[in-house]
Design a protein around this motif. Sequence first.
Motif, PDB file in Angstrom:
ATOM      1  N   ASN A 190      98.048  75.882  23.098  1.00  0.00           N
ATOM      2  CA  ASN A 190      99.149  74.946  22.885  1.00  0.00           C
ATOM      3  C   ASN A 190      98.627  73.555  22.546  1.00  0.00           C
ATOM      4  O   ASN A 190      97.468  73.238  22.771  1.00  0.00           O
ATOM      5  CB  ASN A 190     100.061  74.882  24.122  1.00  0.00           C
ATOM      6  N   ALA A 191      99.529  72.766  21.991  1.00  0.00           N
ATOM      7  CA  ALA A 191      99.283  71.341  21.778  1.00  0.00           C
ATOM      8  C   ALA A 191      99.898  70.628  22.974  1.00  0.00           C
ATOM      9  O   ALA A 191     101.002  70.970  23.402  1.00  0.00           O
ATOM     10  CB  ALA A 191      99.953  70.888  20.489  1.00  0.00           C
ATOM     11  N   THR A 192      99.197  69.656  23.503  1.00  0.00           N
ATOM     12  CA  THR A 192      99.641  69.099  24.770  1.00  0.00           C
ATOM     13  C   THR A 192      99.332  67.607  24.883  1.00  0.00           C
ATOM     14  O   THR A 192      98.435  67.101  24.213  1.00  0.00           O
ATOM     15  CB  THR A 192      98.947  69.893  25.911  1.00  0.00           C
ATOM     16  N   GLY A 193     100.096  66.933  25.701  1.00  0.00           N
ATOM     17  CA  GLY A 193      99.856  65.518  25.955  1.00  0.00           C
ATOM     18  C   GLY A 193      98.927  65.360  27.151  1.00  0.00           C
ATOM     19  O   GLY A 193      99.150  65.975  28.196  1.00  0.00           O
ATOM     20  N   GLY A 194      97.895  64.551  27.012  1.00  0.00           N
ATOM     21  CA  GLY A 194      96.949  64.360  28.104  1.00  0.00           C
ATOM     22  C   GLY A 194      97.497  63.393  29.149  1.00  0.00           C
ATOM     23  O   GLY A 194      98.043  62.336  28.813  1.00  0.00           O
ATOM     24  N   CYS A 203     112.487  66.052  23.810  1.00  0.00           N
ATOM     25  CA  CYS A 203     111.987  64.679  23.709  1.00  0.00           C
ATOM     26  C   CYS A 203     110.662  64.589  24.457  1.00  0.00           C
ATOM     27  O   CYS A 203     110.415  65.346  25.394  1.00  0.00           O
ATOM     28  CB  CYS A 203     113.005  63.674  24.251  1.00  0.00           C
ATOM     29  N   PHE A 204     109.812  63.696  24.014  1.00  0.00           N
ATOM     30  CA  PHE A 204     108.586  63.430  24.741  1.00  0.00           C
ATOM     31  C   PHE A 204     108.940  62.629  25.993  1.00  0.00           C
ATOM     32  O   PHE A 204     110.086  62.191  26.161  1.00  0.00           O
ATOM     33  CB  PHE A 204     107.590  62.686  23.843  1.00  0.00           C
ATOM     34  N   GLU A 205     107.963  62.430  26.850  1.00  0.00           N
ATOM     35  CA  GLU A 205     108.249  61.836  28.148  1.00  0.00           C
ATOM     36  C   GLU A 205     108.326  60.311  28.078  1.00  0.00           C
ATOM     37  O   GLU A 205     107.716  59.675  27.220  1.00  0.00           O
ATOM     38  CB  GLU A 205     107.151  62.239  29.154  1.00  0.00           C
ATOM     39  N   THR A 206     109.048  59.756  29.027  1.00  0.00           N
ATOM     40  CA  THR A 206     109.052  58.298  29.199  1.00  0.00           C
ATOM     41  C   THR A 206     107.767  57.912  29.939  1.00  0.00           C
ATOM     42  O   THR A 206     107.155  58.767  30.604  1.00  0.00           O
ATOM     43  CB  THR A 206     110.248  57.834  30.053  1.00  0.00           C
ATOM     44  N   GLU A 211     107.951  58.991  33.405  1.00  0.00           N
ATOM     45  CA  GLU A 211     107.775  60.448  33.569  1.00  0.00           C
ATOM     46  C   GLU A 211     106.298  60.844  33.488  1.00  0.00           C
ATOM     47  O   GLU A 211     105.825  61.677  34.262  1.00  0.00           O
ATOM     48  CB  GLU A 211     108.606  61.212  32.534  1.00  0.00           C
ATOM     49  N   TYR A 212     105.568  60.245  32.525  1.00  0.00           N
ATOM     50  CA  TYR A 212     104.125  60.531  32.441  1.00  0.00           C
ATOM     51  C   TYR A 212     103.452  60.186  33.772  1.00  0.00           C
ATOM     52  O   TYR A 212     102.628  60.931  34.282  1.00  0.00           O
ATOM     53  CB  TYR A 212     103.470  59.731  31.302  1.00  0.00           C
ATOM     54  N   ARG A 213     103.835  59.032  34.338  1.00  0.00           N
ATOM     55  CA  ARG A 213     103.246  58.616  35.624  1.00  0.00           C
ATOM     56  C   ARG A 213     103.585  59.636  36.704  1.00  0.00           C
ATOM     57  O   ARG A 213     102.721  60.057  37.474  1.00  0.00           O
ATOM     58  CB  ARG A 213     103.754  57.221  36.011  1.00  0.00           C
ATOM     59  N   ALA A 246      97.809  67.738  31.971  1.00  0.00           N
ATOM     60  CA  ALA A 246      98.340  67.802  30.610  1.00  0.00           C
ATOM     61  C   ALA A 246      99.786  68.288  30.665  1.00  0.00           C
ATOM     62  O   ALA A 246     100.154  69.060  31.562  1.00  0.00           O
ATOM     63  CB  ALA A 246      97.503  68.755  29.765  1.00  0.00           C
ATOM     64  N   VAL A 247     100.574  67.820  29.694  1.00  0.00           N
ATOM     65  CA  VAL A 247     101.996  68.189  29.682  1.00  0.00           C
ATOM     66  C   VAL A 247     102.381  68.755  28.316  1.00  0.00           C
ATOM     67  O   VAL A 247     101.949  68.269  27.276  1.00  0.00           O
ATOM     68  CB  VAL A 247     102.899  66.981  30.045  1.00  0.00           C
ATOM     69  N   GLY A 248     103.200  69.802  28.356  1.00  0.00           N
ATOM     70  CA  GLY A 248     103.672  70.403  27.113  1.00  0.00           C
ATOM     71  C   GLY A 248     105.016  71.071  27.310  1.00  0.00           C
ATOM     72  O   GLY A 248     105.664  70.894  28.353  1.00  0.00           O
ATOM     73  N   MET A 249     105.410  71.828  26.305  1.00  0.00           N
ATOM     74  CA  MET A 249     106.753  72.439  26.314  1.00  0.00           C
ATOM     75  C   MET A 249     106.693  73.955  26.144  1.00  0.00           C
ATOM     76  O   MET A 249     107.657  74.560  25.679  1.00  0.00           O
ATOM     77  CB  MET A 249     107.593  71.829  25.187  1.00  0.00           C
ATOM     78  N   SER A 250     105.564  74.550  26.498  1.00  0.00           N
ATOM     79  CA  SER A 250     105.442  76.004  26.247  1.00  0.00           C
ATOM     80  C   SER A 250     104.556  76.656  27.289  1.00  0.00           C
ATOM     81  O   SER A 250     104.394  76.144  28.388  1.00  0.00           O
ATOM     82  CB  SER A 250     104.838  76.221  24.855  1.00  0.00           C
ATOM     83  N   ILE A 279      94.488  68.565  23.419  1.00  0.00           N
ATOM     84  CA  ILE A 279      95.119  67.279  23.744  1.00  0.00           C
ATOM     85  C   ILE A 279      95.408  66.550  22.423  1.00  0.00           C
ATOM     86  O   ILE A 279      94.487  66.163  21.711  1.00  0.00           O
ATOM     87  CB  ILE A 279      94.188  66.404  24.628  1.00  0.00           C
ATOM     88  N   THR A 280      96.690  66.387  22.118  1.00  0.00           N
ATOM     89  CA  THR A 280      97.061  65.792  20.825  1.00  0.00           C
ATOM     90  C   THR A 280      97.469  64.333  20.938  1.00  0.00           C
ATOM     91  O   THR A 280      97.584  63.629  19.932  1.00  0.00           O
ATOM     92  CB  THR A 280      98.235  66.576  20.193  1.00  0.00           C
ATOM     93  N   ASP A 281      97.723  63.884  22.153  1.00  0.00           N
ATOM     94  CA  ASP A 281      98.121  62.491  22.388  1.00  0.00           C
ATOM     95  C   ASP A 281      97.916  62.222  23.868  1.00  0.00           C
ATOM     96  O   ASP A 281      97.793  63.151  24.653  1.00  0.00           O
ATOM     97  CB  ASP A 281      99.597  62.281  22.014  1.00  0.00           C
ATOM     98  N   MET A 282      97.840  60.951  24.220  1.00  0.00           N
ATOM     99  CA  MET A 282      97.625  60.624  25.628  1.00  0.00           C
ATOM    100  C   MET A 282      98.898  60.040  26.232  1.00  0.00           C
ATOM    101  O   MET A 282      99.466  59.082  25.705  1.00  0.00           O
ATOM    102  CB  MET A 282      96.464  59.635  25.769  1.00  0.00           C
ATOM    103  N   ILE A 287     102.452  63.494  14.628  1.00  0.00           N
ATOM    104  CA  ILE A 287     101.191  63.094  15.267  1.00  0.00           C
ATOM    105  C   ILE A 287     100.577  64.284  15.999  1.00  0.00           C
ATOM    106  O   ILE A 287      99.379  64.537  15.925  1.00  0.00           O
ATOM    107  CB  ILE A 287     101.427  61.902  16.244  1.00  0.00           C
ATOM    108  N   VAL A 288     101.438  65.035  16.697  1.00  0.00           N
ATOM    109  CA  VAL A 288     100.975  66.209  17.446  1.00  0.00           C
ATOM    110  C   VAL A 288     100.362  67.239  16.490  1.00  0.00           C
ATOM    111  O   VAL A 288      99.259  67.749  16.725  1.00  0.00           O
ATOM    112  CB  VAL A 288     102.146  66.826  18.259  1.00  0.00           C
ATOM    113  N   ILE A 289     101.058  67.515  15.391  1.00  0.00           N
ATOM    114  CA  ILE A 289     100.565  68.515  14.430  1.00  0.00           C
ATOM    115  C   ILE A 289      99.234  68.055  13.824  1.00  0.00           C
ATOM    116  O   ILE A 289      98.279  68.823  13.743  1.00  0.00           O
ATOM    117  CB  ILE A 289     101.605  68.767  13.308  1.00  0.00           C
TER     118      ILE A 289
HETATM  119  N1  HPA Z   1     104.481  65.679  25.920  1.00  0.00           N
HETATM  120  C1  HPA Z   1     105.038  66.885  25.886  1.00  0.00           C
HETATM  121  N2  HPA Z   1     104.655  67.821  25.065  1.00  0.00           N
HETATM  122  C2  HPA Z   1     103.669  67.558  24.218  1.00  0.00           C
HETATM  123  C3  HPA Z   1     103.050  66.322  24.191  1.00  0.00           C
HETATM  124  C4  HPA Z   1     103.489  65.318  25.092  1.00  0.00           C
HETATM  125  O1  HPA Z   1     102.978  64.187  25.132  1.00  0.00           O
HETATM  126  N3  HPA Z   1     102.110  66.375  23.235  1.00  0.00           N
HETATM  127  C5  HPA Z   1     102.154  67.614  22.700  1.00  0.00           C
HETATM  128  N4  HPA Z   1     103.097  68.325  23.287  1.00  0.00           N
END
Ligand code: HPA
Length: 273
Positions: free
Chosen positions: A113-117, A192-195, A198-200, A209-213, A234-237, A250-252
């Motif tokens: 998966n692609a995920t937020g760090g 939607c991505f997190e606020t 929410e990340y905190r 790491a956070v994702g949707m799958s 990790i596609t974004d922090m 950006i994620v892709i």
């Molecule tokens: N949050 C949730 N899902 C994601 C993210 C993110 O920052 N990046 C890639 N998938």
Amino acid sequence: MTELSREINDAVGAIRKTTDMIPQVAIILGTGLGRLVQSIDIKATISYKEIPNFPLSTVESHEGRLIFGYLSGKSVVCMQGRFHYYEGYGMKEVTFPVRVMKKLGADILIVSNATGGLNPLFERGDVMLITDHINFLPENPLRGKNDESLGPRFPDMLEVYSRDFIKLAEGVALQEKIPVRKGVYISLQGPCFETPAEYRMLRILGADAVGMSTVPEAIAARHMGMKVLGISIITDMGLPDIQEPVSHEIVIKAAEEAEPKLTKLVTAFVKAL
Ligand code: HPA
């Protein structure tokens, strides 16, 4: 026979008209991570549209087909494009393909998966081996009547991601000179991505790491006794105090840039199995 078992059998029956391959390994490719398919010696391709009871992918970056072939000499079935809860599917639909791939013969699942760090030591482009997960989705894929022929009512989740597989993946990563992180993946429904708050919160809860799958498929796989390897890119922090905008594009882009590492790692891992 339950309705679910009947639906799985119908899907398997339709697939068997195209290929009699018995896959050892099932692979699910996440957002922007479809290029691994180019390393597969493809023997058969089946569009999701041709498989009864299969949902159809709605995300543009997902191809929507099952690929049968050989990777590092091992028989594999690969989902090019997966289903997400945020698309509007129920958990039964999200996990249906995993159940079909198990029924086709696969006892091993490799899920990416692609995920937020969330871990501040991580960087964009890092590869993370999933050591455990937190199910923060609003539903569990095993909710409802249990099909005992598939797995137990109350499966334990002590080792969703095989420790042996993590050790093996770390070994091949070292050989292939691919730096890997390890961490806990938390799945939210999105889209939607997190606020920042929410990340905190997610970091405080213990996630790296956070994702949707991934979590639904991993739960269904464990329900059926499959051994699972989970890999996040990790596609974004998601650092609450250093916010940078994140978007699907950006994620892709980040996933596609890091993808060669995933292909190398998975190819070497499958070879070492
Ligand atoms: N949050 C949730 N899902 C994601 C993210 C993110 O920052 N990046 C890639 N998938």
